[in-house]
Write a protein that holds these residues in place. Structure first.
Motif, PDB file in Angstrom:
ATOM      1  N   MET A  57       0.844  -1.206   0.000  1.00  0.00           N
ATOM      2  CA  MET A  57       0.000   0.000   0.000  1.00  0.00           C
ATOM      3  C   MET A  57       0.874   1.248   0.000  1.00  0.00           C
ATOM      4  SD  MET A  57      -3.508  -0.737   1.138  1.00  0.00           S
ATOM      5  CE  MET A  57      -3.885   0.117   2.628  1.00  0.00           C
ATOM      6  N   LEU A  58       1.944   1.215   0.819  1.00  0.00           N
ATOM      7  CA  LEU A  58       2.841   2.374   0.913  1.00  0.00           C
ATOM      8  C   LEU A  58       3.489   2.651  -0.438  1.00  0.00           C
ATOM      9  CD1 LEU A  58       4.218   4.334   2.971  1.00  0.00           C
ATOM     10  CD2 LEU A  58       6.097   2.711   3.034  1.00  0.00           C
ATOM     11  N   LEU A  59       3.993   1.586  -1.093  1.00  0.00           N
ATOM     12  CA  LEU A  59       4.644   1.758  -2.391  1.00  0.00           C
ATOM     13  C   LEU A  59       3.650   2.284  -3.425  1.00  0.00           C
ATOM     14  CD1 LEU A  59       6.844  -1.460  -2.510  1.00  0.00           C
ATOM     15  CD2 LEU A  59       7.649   0.894  -2.417  1.00  0.00           C
ATOM     16  N   SER A  60       2.401   1.739  -3.397  1.00  0.00           N
ATOM     17  CA  SER A  60       1.387   2.193  -4.343  1.00  0.00           C
ATOM     18  C   SER A  60       1.087   3.669  -4.120  1.00  0.00           C
ATOM     19  CB  SER A  60       0.105   1.390  -4.179  1.00  0.00           C
ATOM     20  OG  SER A  60       0.367   0.032  -4.199  1.00  0.00           O
ATOM     21  N   SER A  67       3.135  10.407  -9.390  1.00  0.00           N
ATOM     22  CA  SER A  67       2.518  10.559 -10.708  1.00  0.00           C
ATOM     23  C   SER A  67       1.556  11.743 -10.731  1.00  0.00           C
ATOM     24  CB  SER A  67       1.748   9.299 -11.082  1.00  0.00           C
ATOM     25  OG  SER A  67       2.576   8.190 -11.026  1.00  0.00           O
ATOM     26  N   VAL A  68       0.693  11.806  -9.701  1.00  0.00           N
ATOM     27  CA  VAL A  68      -0.315  12.879  -9.676  1.00  0.00           C
ATOM     28  C   VAL A  68       0.360  14.240  -9.551  1.00  0.00           C
ATOM     29  CG1 VAL A  68      -2.217  13.839  -8.338  1.00  0.00           C
ATOM     30  CG2 VAL A  68      -2.142  11.393  -8.798  1.00  0.00           C
ATOM     31  N   CYS A  69       1.364  14.353  -8.657  1.00  0.00           N
ATOM     32  CA  CYS A  69       2.052  15.643  -8.466  1.00  0.00           C
ATOM     33  C   CYS A  69       2.700  16.096  -9.773  1.00  0.00           C
ATOM     34  CB  CYS A  69       3.125  15.513  -7.383  1.00  0.00           C
ATOM     35  SG  CYS A  69       2.429  15.355  -5.763  1.00  0.00           S
ATOM     36  N   VAL A  88       7.620  10.267 -16.048  1.00  0.00           N
ATOM     37  CA  VAL A  88       7.582   9.969 -14.603  1.00  0.00           C
ATOM     38  C   VAL A  88       6.481   8.957 -14.312  1.00  0.00           C
ATOM     39  CG1 VAL A  88       7.358  10.970 -12.314  1.00  0.00           C
ATOM     40  CG2 VAL A  88       8.387  12.307 -14.138  1.00  0.00           C
ATOM     41  N   MET A  89       5.295   9.203 -14.933  1.00  0.00           N
ATOM     42  CA  MET A  89       4.172   8.291 -14.687  1.00  0.00           C
ATOM     43  C   MET A  89       4.499   6.893 -15.190  1.00  0.00           C
ATOM     44  SD  MET A  89       0.922  10.583 -15.754  1.00  0.00           S
ATOM     45  CE  MET A  89       0.629  12.180 -15.094  1.00  0.00           C
ATOM     46  N   GLY A  90       5.097   6.827 -16.374  1.00  0.00           N
ATOM     47  CA  GLY A  90       5.454   5.517 -16.939  1.00  0.00           C
ATOM     48  C   GLY A  90       6.452   4.796 -16.059  1.00  0.00           C
ATOM     49  N   ALA A  91       7.478   5.555 -15.575  1.00  0.00           N
ATOM     50  CA  ALA A  91       8.497   4.928 -14.720  1.00  0.00           C
ATOM     51  C   ALA A  91       7.866   4.459 -13.409  1.00  0.00           C
ATOM     52  CB  ALA A  91       9.629   5.917 -14.441  1.00  0.00           C
ATOM     53  N   CYS A  92       6.949   5.277 -12.862  1.00  0.00           N
ATOM     54  CA  CYS A  92       6.266   4.889 -11.609  1.00  0.00           C
ATOM     55  C   CYS A  92       5.457   3.613 -11.833  1.00  0.00           C
ATOM     56  CB  CYS A  92       5.338   6.004 -11.132  1.00  0.00           C
ATOM     57  SG  CYS A  92       6.201   7.362 -10.363  1.00  0.00           S
ATOM     58  N   ALA A  93       4.728   3.568 -12.974  1.00  0.00           N
ATOM     59  CA  ALA A  93       3.905   2.390 -13.259  1.00  0.00           C
ATOM     60  C   ALA A  93       4.793   1.151 -13.405  1.00  0.00           C
ATOM     61  CB  ALA A  93       3.103   2.622 -14.533  1.00  0.00           C
ATOM     62  N   MET A  94       5.948   1.331 -14.071  1.00  0.00           N
ATOM     63  CA  MET A  94       6.847   0.194 -14.264  1.00  0.00           C
ATOM     64  C   MET A  94       7.381  -0.299 -12.910  1.00  0.00           C
ATOM     65  SD  MET A  94      10.257   0.012 -16.596  1.00  0.00           S
ATOM     66  CE  MET A  94      11.283   0.774 -15.359  1.00  0.00           C
ATOM     67  N   VAL A 121       8.318  -3.004 -19.019  1.00  0.00           N
ATOM     68  CA  VAL A 121       9.386  -2.305 -19.748  1.00  0.00           C
ATOM     69  C   VAL A 121       8.894  -1.966 -21.162  1.00  0.00           C
ATOM     70  CG1 VAL A 121      11.725  -2.498 -20.656  1.00  0.00           C
ATOM     71  CG2 VAL A 121      11.185  -3.455 -18.423  1.00  0.00           C
ATOM     72  N   GLY A 122       8.226  -2.928 -21.818  1.00  0.00           N
ATOM     73  CA  GLY A 122       7.682  -2.692 -23.156  1.00  0.00           C
ATOM     74  C   GLY A 122       6.680  -1.544 -23.145  1.00  0.00           C
ATOM     75  N   GLY A 123       5.836  -1.520 -22.111  1.00  0.00           N
ATOM     76  CA  GLY A 123       4.846  -0.448 -21.994  1.00  0.00           C
ATOM     77  C   GLY A 123       5.511   0.906 -21.862  1.00  0.00           C
ATOM     78  N   LEU A 124       6.596   0.974 -21.069  1.00  0.00           N
ATOM     79  CA  LEU A 124       7.306   2.244 -20.895  1.00  0.00           C
ATOM     80  C   LEU A 124       7.901   2.706 -22.231  1.00  0.00           C
ATOM     81  CD1 LEU A 124       8.254   4.382 -18.879  1.00  0.00           C
ATOM     82  CD2 LEU A 124      10.335   3.080 -18.559  1.00  0.00           C
ATOM     83  N   LEU A 125       8.449   1.749 -22.998  1.00  0.00           N
ATOM     84  CA  LEU A 125       9.017   2.101 -24.307  1.00  0.00           C
ATOM     85  C   LEU A 125       7.950   2.692 -25.225  1.00  0.00           C
ATOM     86  CD1 LEU A 125      11.309  -0.986 -24.989  1.00  0.00           C
ATOM     87  CD2 LEU A 125      12.021   1.345 -24.502  1.00  0.00           C
TER      88      LEU A 125
END
Ligand SMILES: [Zn+2]
Length: 232
Positions: A57-60, A67-69, A88-94, A121-125
């Motif tokens: 939960m903390l990591l999420s 991402s929101v900020c 940033v959002m992509g890296a956070c999601a990854m 990783v593919g999604g971030l690319l």
């Protein structure tokens, strides 16, 4: 202040034996102070186990917050025309995909997590290419390299786990050789025509390293000798 007569470690005033080598402390000038409260706990206590759900939960929350900020900053304040917050959002999601599912899902086989990690990783690319309008490098280089790497990693992961050290080394080396050949092919095709050069040299080195391993693997006597000498 006393020192251990055997190993020379500095002793606490209340020590009746050396904490390192257990030699009894006998100092007629300065006898151990048994009234003093010991510096260390005398009983072992269990460290509380980490609550995996809480950590997840903390990591999420951290990923969501970052991402929101960044999204809001990008929308209203900083470099509004450039979609920098996407990265940033992509890296956070990854990172979320890498870290959180293994914490929460305990009974899922590890290969599923590996597959998820590679897909992230593919999604971030894909996201980076969408933000930079870089479809040509995505299709020409990034996705083929990613697909080749993922496929090899999954195959090695699945086949190498229950094998001996020698077979695993052989599998990993052949995987690296195949990947380098594929990498040069993809890069050359992207830049023009395919003229294999450095990947062939790397493949030759790799195969030279694999040959002795393959020979050792087929000779049980030799294998025993090597195993005894190198402790595996
Ligand atoms: Zn000692």
């Amino acid at each position: 202040m006393s020192y251990c007569v055997n190993c020379g470690v500095e002793l606490d005033g209340d020590a009746v034996q050396c904490p390192l080598c257990q030699t009894p402390v006998i100092n007629p000038v300065c006898p151990p102070d048994t009234e003093m409260t010991p510096n260390f706990p005398l009983e072992r206590q269990e460290v509380e186990p980490v609550d995996r759900k809480e950590l997840a939960m903390l990591l999420s929350a951290m990923a969501l917050c970052a991402s929101v900020c960044c999204g809001l900053l990008n929308l209203f304040l900083l470099w509004r025309g450039v979609p920098w917050s996407w990265f940033v959002m992509g890296a956070c999601a990854m990172l979320w995909v890498w870290l959180v599912p293994p914490l929460v899902l305990r009974k899922v086989p590890s290969v599923v997590f590996l597959l998820l990690d590679l897909l992230a990783v593919g999604g971030l690319l894909v996201l980076i290419s969408a933000a930079t309008h870089g479809q040509s490098w995505l299709v020409g280089i990034a996705l083929p390299v990613w697909a080749g790497f993922s496929l090899l990693l999954l195959i090695i992961w699945q086949t190498a786990r229950k094998r001996s050290f020698l077979s695993r080394s052989l599998l990993v080396l052949s995987g690296i050789v195949l990947f380098l050949l594929w990498l040069e092919f993809v890069i050359d095709r992207f830049l023009g025509a395919y003229h294999p050069m450095w990947s062939l040299i790397a493949a030759a080195v790799g195969i030279t390293m694999m040959l002795p391993l393959a020979v050792i693997r087929t000779r049980p006597n030799l294998r025993r000798q090597v195993r005894r000498r190198f402790h595996f």
